[in-house]
Write an enzyme that holds these catalytic residues in place. Sequence first.
Site, PDB file in Angstrom:
ATOM      1  N   ARG A 157     -12.418  10.537  11.915  1.00  0.00           N
ATOM      2  CA  ARG A 157     -11.424  10.672  10.833  1.00  0.00           C
ATOM      3  C   ARG A 157     -11.636   9.613   9.751  1.00  0.00           C
ATOM      4  O   ARG A 157     -11.727   9.925   8.561  1.00  0.00           O
ATOM      5  CB  ARG A 157     -10.003  10.552  11.424  1.00  0.00           C
ATOM      6  N   ILE A 158     -11.718   8.338  10.175  1.00  0.00           N
ATOM      7  CA  ILE A 158     -11.839   7.260   9.171  1.00  0.00           C
ATOM      8  C   ILE A 158     -13.250   7.253   8.576  1.00  0.00           C
ATOM      9  O   ILE A 158     -13.422   7.069   7.369  1.00  0.00           O
ATOM     10  CB  ILE A 158     -11.479   5.889   9.789  1.00  0.00           C
ATOM     11  N   ARG A 235     -14.183  -2.146  15.781  1.00  0.00           N
ATOM     12  CA  ARG A 235     -13.734  -3.102  16.799  1.00  0.00           C
ATOM     13  C   ARG A 235     -14.785  -4.199  16.953  1.00  0.00           C
ATOM     14  O   ARG A 235     -15.992  -3.920  16.916  1.00  0.00           O
ATOM     15  CB  ARG A 235     -13.553  -2.420  18.160  1.00  0.00           C
ATOM     16  N   ASP A 259     -13.728  -7.192   9.441  1.00  0.00           N
ATOM     17  CA  ASP A 259     -12.264  -7.139   9.565  1.00  0.00           C
ATOM     18  C   ASP A 259     -11.848  -7.332  11.020  1.00  0.00           C
ATOM     19  O   ASP A 259     -10.683  -7.550  11.311  1.00  0.00           O
ATOM     20  CB  ASP A 259     -11.754  -5.775   9.053  1.00  0.00           C
ATOM     21  N   GLU A 264     -10.055 -11.800  18.890  1.00  0.00           N
ATOM     22  CA  GLU A 264      -9.031 -12.019  17.860  1.00  0.00           C
ATOM     23  C   GLU A 264      -7.812 -12.725  18.444  1.00  0.00           C
ATOM     24  O   GLU A 264      -7.452 -12.439  19.593  1.00  0.00           O
ATOM     25  CB  GLU A 264      -8.619 -10.658  17.266  1.00  0.00           C
ATOM     26  N   HIS A 282      -8.182  -8.642  10.372  1.00  0.00           N
ATOM     27  CA  HIS A 282      -7.793  -7.337  10.926  1.00  0.00           C
ATOM     28  C   HIS A 282      -6.619  -6.726  10.135  1.00  0.00           C
ATOM     29  O   HIS A 282      -5.534  -6.526  10.674  1.00  0.00           O
ATOM     30  CB  HIS A 282      -7.443  -7.459  12.413  1.00  0.00           C
TER      31      HIS A 282
HETATM   32  P1  NAP Z   1     -12.078   9.107  15.637  1.00  0.00           P
HETATM   33  O1  NAP Z   1     -11.644  10.155  14.683  1.00  0.00           O
HETATM   34  O2  NAP Z   1     -11.919   9.334  17.096  1.00  0.00           O
HETATM   35  O3  NAP Z   1     -13.611   8.770  15.315  1.00  0.00           O
HETATM   36  C1  NAP Z   1     -14.413   8.006  16.135  1.00  0.00           C
HETATM   37  C2  NAP Z   1     -15.850   8.471  15.940  1.00  0.00           C
HETATM   38  O4  NAP Z   1     -16.722   7.597  16.675  1.00  0.00           O
HETATM   39  C3  NAP Z   1     -16.095   9.879  16.422  1.00  0.00           C
HETATM   40  O5  NAP Z   1     -16.731  10.585  15.403  1.00  0.00           O
HETATM   41  C4  NAP Z   1     -16.990   9.732  17.645  1.00  0.00           C
HETATM   42  O6  NAP Z   1     -17.928  10.800  17.712  1.00  0.00           O
HETATM   43  C5  NAP Z   1     -17.678   8.393  17.392  1.00  0.00           C
HETATM   44  N1  NAP Z   1     -17.987   7.708  18.647  1.00  0.00           N
HETATM   45  C6  NAP Z   1     -17.143   7.437  19.674  1.00  0.00           C
HETATM   46  N2  NAP Z   1     -17.796   6.836  20.674  1.00  0.00           N
HETATM   47  C7  NAP Z   1     -19.090   6.741  20.279  1.00  0.00           C
HETATM   48  C8  NAP Z   1     -20.266   6.228  20.898  1.00  0.00           C
HETATM   49  N3  NAP Z   1     -20.239   5.703  22.135  1.00  0.00           N
HETATM   50  N4  NAP Z   1     -21.417   6.298  20.211  1.00  0.00           N
HETATM   51  C9  NAP Z   1     -21.461   6.835  18.978  1.00  0.00           C
HETATM   52  N5  NAP Z   1     -20.376   7.336  18.330  1.00  0.00           N
HETATM   53  C10 NAP Z   1     -19.205   7.293  18.984  1.00  0.00           C
HETATM   54  O7  NAP Z   1     -11.323   7.737  15.337  1.00  0.00           O
HETATM   55  P2  NAP Z   1     -10.801   7.163  13.938  1.00  0.00           P
HETATM   56  O8  NAP Z   1      -9.398   7.581  13.711  1.00  0.00           O
HETATM   57  O9  NAP Z   1     -11.802   7.449  12.882  1.00  0.00           O
HETATM   58  O10 NAP Z   1     -10.804   5.590  14.284  1.00  0.00           O
HETATM   59  C11 NAP Z   1     -12.004   4.961  14.627  1.00  0.00           C
HETATM   60  C12 NAP Z   1     -11.800   3.543  15.102  1.00  0.00           C
HETATM   61  O11 NAP Z   1     -11.504   2.681  13.995  1.00  0.00           O
HETATM   62  C13 NAP Z   1     -10.630   3.288  16.050  1.00  0.00           C
HETATM   63  O12 NAP Z   1     -10.935   3.656  17.388  1.00  0.00           O
HETATM   64  C14 NAP Z   1     -10.386   1.806  15.900  1.00  0.00           C
HETATM   65  O13 NAP Z   1     -11.158   1.081  16.836  1.00  0.00           O
HETATM   66  C15 NAP Z   1     -10.877   1.503  14.482  1.00  0.00           C
HETATM   67  N6  NAP Z   1      -9.758   1.154  13.585  1.00  0.00           N
HETATM   68  C16 NAP Z   1      -9.713  -0.100  13.040  1.00  0.00           C
HETATM   69  C17 NAP Z   1      -8.686  -0.432  12.177  1.00  0.00           C
HETATM   70  C18 NAP Z   1      -8.624  -1.778  11.537  1.00  0.00           C
HETATM   71  O14 NAP Z   1      -7.532  -2.204  11.173  1.00  0.00           O
HETATM   72  N7  NAP Z   1      -9.737  -2.483  11.357  1.00  0.00           N
HETATM   73  C19 NAP Z   1      -7.682   0.476  11.896  1.00  0.00           C
HETATM   74  C20 NAP Z   1      -7.750   1.742  12.475  1.00  0.00           C
HETATM   75  C21 NAP Z   1      -8.804   2.071  13.311  1.00  0.00           C
HETATM   76  P3  NAP Z   1     -18.553  11.296  19.113  1.00  0.00           P
HETATM   77  O15 NAP Z   1     -17.408  11.460  20.068  1.00  0.00           O
HETATM   78  O16 NAP Z   1     -19.277  12.560  18.756  1.00  0.00           O
HETATM   79  O17 NAP Z   1     -19.515  10.223  19.549  1.00  0.00           O
HETATM   80  C1  8YV Z   2      -3.862  -2.031  13.987  1.00  0.00           C
HETATM   81  C2  8YV Z   2      -6.038  -0.755  14.497  1.00  0.00           C
HETATM   82  O1  8YV Z   2      -4.032  -3.238  13.324  1.00  0.00           O
HETATM   83  O2  8YV Z   2      -5.173   1.424  14.632  1.00  0.00           O
HETATM   84  C3  8YV Z   2      -6.011   0.628  15.051  1.00  0.00           C
HETATM   85  O3  8YV Z   2      -6.854   0.932  15.907  1.00  0.00           O
HETATM   86  O4  8YV Z   2      -6.921  -1.514  14.790  1.00  0.00           O
HETATM   87  C4  8YV Z   2      -5.019  -1.199  13.506  1.00  0.00           C
HETATM   88  O5  8YV Z   2      -4.482  -0.149  12.774  1.00  0.00           O
HETATM   89  C5  8YV Z   2      -3.667  -2.320  15.424  1.00  0.00           C
HETATM   90  O6  8YV Z   2      -3.741  -1.251  16.248  1.00  0.00           O
HETATM   91  C6  8YV Z   2      -2.303  -2.949  15.607  1.00  0.00           C
HETATM   92  O7  8YV Z   2      -2.397  -4.159  16.136  1.00  0.00           O
END
Ligand code: NAP
Ligand code: 8YV
Length: 324
Positions: A157-158, A235, A259, A264, A282
């Site tokens: 999604r992201i 992450r 980020d 953390e 973050h």
């Molecule tokens: P999502 O829609 O589930 O997308 C995750 C993608 O990663 C999928 O396309 C998946 O495809 C791929 N993936 C998963 N495991 C993998 C692996 N072992 N090797 C290669 N590709 C892999 O999730 P999202 O909503 O985009 O969010 C993604 C991540 O962003 C979250 O899980 C979180 O850790 C991080 N995040 C960070 C923040 C922040 O504040 N910095 C905020 C929100 C989210 P396949 O299953 O086909 O491999």
């Molecule tokens: C939040 C995130 O900061 O949604 C996630 O996976 O990393 C961030 O949106 C966190 O989950 C809340 O501490």
Amino acid sequence: MVSSTSGVTVLIPGAINPRTLSRLETGFRLERIASGDASLVTPQLARDVRGIAAFVPIRAAFIDALPKLEIVASFGVGYDAIDAKHCAARGIMVTNTPDVLTEEVADTAIGLLINTVRELPKAEAWLRAGRWVKDGNYPLTRLSLRGRHVGIFGMGRIGRAIARRLEAMDLKVSYHNRRPVDDAHYDYYPSLVDLAKAVDTLICVAPGGASTEKAVNDRVLTMLGANGIFINIGRGSTVDEAALIAALQNGTIRAAGLDVFADEPRVPQALIDLPNVSLLPHVGSASQHTRAAMADLVADNLYGWFERGRALTPVPETAGIKAS
Ligand code: NAP
Ligand code: 8YV
């Protein structure tokens, strides 16, 4: 199935978003403890708790200490801190907060990329320190986004929201996932190393957990190359942080924007000392607007489960679990 939630006990271990708290206070009987430590579970909690609103890690021992537990509603889309496999094995629903934060996190990723490449935080510090008057113009940045080829590790999604923004910026995009995305027109690389070799800019937005642990390692960074830029908005666990620091120190890659971190809120001093790194605490989803939507979704999942027997956003591991 329609029932009242007033007799249902929901446990809140550790801190909670105030909006989730006020939403839950009106409908549930709430209990609070300091953390998700199994030793804090009293016999009364073990007898009564049916739901958890989770803002902290939830591990197997804690889950096992709560025999009446039906649902863990977690704040955040990434749920690597929740033992979802263990919950699934015990028939416990786990929910996260997807979609409502997608565009915000993608905005932050682009901001972090530009900060890293065009040094905007440093240029602003130059102005604020009076150096524009004293020393003249801020030096031209050695790096530019122009002509770059960006690889996205985690085209979910992201990742897709980031890719759309990069296309509007006239940049070529490729990606790596375990499986190609059906309707994505970007070049797919089945191997992360091969993606790193093909691009000069790598954005990690993959989930944490065992399958991605230290996936961005010395080999991947070497393939990214001496003109390489690495951005991590996914992450910290997905990167070998020691290898990243070494790569930034010895010129294996050019710069990084981070980020998220392995431990953390502790950020290694070596990263803070590096001039070619842009750091954020973050804040990917951290606006009042988006955190409110995430907070509501935590509450809506609990109300959905206990009023109608239906969670709104189950994680894939527990999608098949039904309310009893
Ligand atoms: P999502 O829609 O589930 O997308 C995750 C993608 O990663 C999928 O396309 C998946 O495809 C791929 N993936 C998963 N495991 C993998 C692996 N072992 N090797 C290669 N590709 C892999 O999730 P999202 O909503 O985009 O969010 C993604 C991540 O962003 C979250 O899980 C979180 O850790 C991080 N995040 C960070 C923040 C922040 O504040 N910095 C905020 C929100 C989210 P396949 O299953 O086909 O491999
Ligand atoms: C939040 C995130 O900061 O949604 C996630 O996976 O990393 C961030 O949106 C966190 O989950 C809340 O501490």
